[in-house]
Design a protein around this motif. Structure first.
Motif, PDB file in Angstrom:
ATOM      1  N   GLN A 199      -2.682  -2.269 -20.422  1.00 20.15           N
ATOM      2  CA  GLN A 199      -2.786  -3.174 -19.273  1.00 20.15           C
ATOM      3  C   GLN A 199      -3.812  -4.271 -19.544  1.00 20.15           C
ATOM      4  O   GLN A 199      -3.567  -5.444 -19.246  1.00 20.15           O
ATOM      5  CB  GLN A 199      -3.152  -2.387 -18.012  1.00 20.15           C
ATOM      6  CG  GLN A 199      -3.273  -3.242 -16.757  1.00 20.15           C
ATOM      7  CD  GLN A 199      -1.985  -3.962 -16.388  1.00 20.15           C
ATOM      8  OE1 GLN A 199      -0.893  -3.446 -16.609  1.00 20.15           O
ATOM      9  NE2 GLN A 199      -2.116  -5.157 -15.820  1.00 20.15           N
ATOM     10  N   TRP A 200      -4.962  -3.904 -20.114  1.00 23.40           N
ATOM     11  CA  TRP A 200      -5.957  -4.924 -20.466  1.00 23.40           C
ATOM     12  C   TRP A 200      -5.372  -5.923 -21.471  1.00 23.40           C
ATOM     13  O   TRP A 200      -5.595  -7.126 -21.359  1.00 23.40           O
ATOM     14  CB  TRP A 200      -7.197  -4.268 -21.067  1.00 23.40           C
ATOM     15  CG  TRP A 200      -7.980  -3.424 -20.112  1.00 23.40           C
ATOM     16  CD1 TRP A 200      -8.004  -3.514 -18.750  1.00 23.40           C
ATOM     17  CD2 TRP A 200      -8.870  -2.354 -20.452  1.00 23.40           C
ATOM     18  NE1 TRP A 200      -8.849  -2.568 -18.214  1.00 23.40           N
ATOM     19  CE2 TRP A 200      -9.396  -1.841 -19.241  1.00 23.40           C
ATOM     20  CE3 TRP A 200      -9.275  -1.774 -21.659  1.00 23.40           C
ATOM     21  CZ2 TRP A 200     -10.313  -0.784 -19.212  1.00 23.40           C
ATOM     22  CZ3 TRP A 200     -10.189  -0.727 -21.627  1.00 23.40           C
ATOM     23  CH2 TRP A 200     -10.699  -0.234 -20.419  1.00 23.40           C
ATOM     24  N   GLU A 220      -3.180  -8.380 -19.691  1.00 19.16           N
ATOM     25  CA  GLU A 220      -3.929  -9.330 -18.862  1.00 19.16           C
ATOM     26  C   GLU A 220      -4.556 -10.437 -19.708  1.00 19.16           C
ATOM     27  O   GLU A 220      -4.521 -11.618 -19.338  1.00 19.16           O
ATOM     28  CB  GLU A 220      -4.992  -8.574 -18.054  1.00 19.16           C
ATOM     29  CG  GLU A 220      -4.381  -7.724 -16.939  1.00 19.16           C
ATOM     30  CD  GLU A 220      -5.302  -6.671 -16.364  1.00 19.16           C
ATOM     31  OE1 GLU A 220      -4.901  -6.015 -15.384  1.00 19.16           O
ATOM     32  OE2 GLU A 220      -6.427  -6.494 -16.881  1.00 19.16           O
ATOM     33  N   LYS A 236     -10.038  -5.480 -13.762  1.00 19.91           N
ATOM     34  CA  LYS A 236      -9.139  -6.422 -14.418  1.00 19.91           C
ATOM     35  C   LYS A 236      -9.833  -7.050 -15.632  1.00 19.91           C
ATOM     36  O   LYS A 236     -11.012  -7.406 -15.573  1.00 19.91           O
ATOM     37  CB  LYS A 236      -8.708  -7.526 -13.452  1.00 19.91           C
ATOM     38  CG  LYS A 236      -7.992  -7.027 -12.211  1.00 19.91           C
ATOM     39  CD  LYS A 236      -6.648  -6.413 -12.541  1.00 19.91           C
ATOM     40  CE  LYS A 236      -5.898  -6.003 -11.272  1.00 19.91           C
ATOM     41  NZ  LYS A 236      -4.598  -5.362 -11.581  1.00 19.91           N
ATOM     42  N   LYS A 290     -10.689 -10.010 -18.221  1.00 23.78           N
ATOM     43  CA  LYS A 290     -10.793 -11.464 -18.125  1.00 23.78           C
ATOM     44  C   LYS A 290     -11.473 -12.014 -19.371  1.00 23.78           C
ATOM     45  O   LYS A 290     -12.392 -11.406 -19.912  1.00 23.78           O
ATOM     46  CB  LYS A 290     -11.581 -11.885 -16.881  1.00 23.78           C
ATOM     47  CG  LYS A 290     -10.972 -11.399 -15.574  1.00 23.78           C
ATOM     48  CD  LYS A 290     -11.532 -12.156 -14.394  1.00 23.78           C
ATOM     49  CE  LYS A 290     -10.873 -11.723 -13.089  1.00 23.78           C
ATOM     50  NZ  LYS A 290     -11.053 -12.733 -12.026  1.00 23.78           N
TER      51      LYS A 290
END
Length: 277
Positions: free
Chosen positions: A100-101, A104, A134, A136
């Motif tokens: 998932q990271w 993103e 999340k 970034k």
């Protein structure tokens, strides 16, 4: 000018410090302050201004947000991040979470590259996790417009072309060749390899001392970046999907033209993620 209550130091680099702080409303932010010894240097001041200008112009949920630029205080006020990806990678391996990271940050890179921007310093220390978890991308101190791109900003810094952390540089960066967004793809491939394999693909056996041939550890890594083929990821982590291994190794192709773009990488990662559901 807003006042902030300093809570604790977060980090210190060659040119700036970062503190966790709180504004009058109670919001937690990060204060990136230029070190006092650099505040009289016109190049450093211009660099801070241009980095803030670039961050203000980019809007994407996968990029660390700029809240304010305070030139009188030699400061950028940034969205507060809970930890770096480097710190998160020291925690127990969780395949789905890391995937998932990866998605993103790849999405953020697709946006950034669509704007014609080359980050030039993709590494775990410049990727962060928000308070909600999340991933970034941050730290745009080396960013510039892709060679030949019709971007809205010119090169942000007139510095030597070799910039960034050696272990994450692309072959074209160490050769001081013109850069495209594919340089970021190579660096991202190095991070992905480490994220899923537990080690970097190009390492010196003696990274803290001189090698037997008299080369520094950095020169040894540079030679491997330019010449060596990385070990199969599945040899390091048998749990990995073959398609994931394939796309990471494609990112690490020595020839920029043979690397996928961020959108292509994202398509593969989404297919791999779908198999887990």
């Amino acid at each position: 000018m807003p006042e902030y209550k300093l809570l604790n130091p977060v980090g210190k680099g060659m040119t700036a410090t970062v503190h966790k702080a709180q504004d009058a409303s109670g919001r937690v932010v990060a204060l990136k302050d230029l070190l006092p010894e650099h505040r009289g240097d016109p190049k450093r001041l211009k660099g801070l201004e241009q980095e803030a200008s670039l961050m203000a112009s980019l809007k994407h949920p996968g990029l660390v947000g700029l809240i304010a630029y305070e030139p009188e205080k030699f400061r950028m006020v940034l969205e507060f991040m809970s930890k770096s990806l480097r710190q998160a990678m020291e925690e127990p391996f969780h395949y789905a979470q890391r995937l998932q990271w990866a998605l993103e940050i790849t999405d953020a890179l697709a946006y950034l590259h669509g704007e014609g921007i080359v980050h030039k310093d993709i590494k775990p220390e410049n990727i962060f996790l928000s308070m909600s978890g999340k991933a970034k991308l941050g730290d745009f101190g080396f960013a510039e417009v892709e060679a030949g791109a019709l971007g809205r900003l010119k090169a942000l810094f007139s510095k030597p072309r070799i910039q960034g952390t050696v272990a994450y540089l692309s072959p074209e960066q160490v050769r001081q060749q013109p850069l495209s967004t594919k340089a970021d793809i190579f660096s991202w491939g190095v991070v992905l390899y480490e994220l899923f394999g537990g080690q970097r693909p190009f390492r010196s056996e003696q990274e803290q001392v001189r090698t037997a041939g008299g080369q520094t550890a950095e020169m040894s890594i540079i030679r491997r970046i330019v010449k060596d083929r990385p070990t199969s990821l599945k040899e390091l982590n048998a749990e990995l999907d073959k398609e994931l291994e394939w796309v990471v190794l494609q990112c690490l192709n020595k020839d920029p033209a043979q690397r996928p773009d961020a959108m292509a990488v994202m398509s593969v990662l989404k297919r791999v993620q779908a198999k887990l559901k």
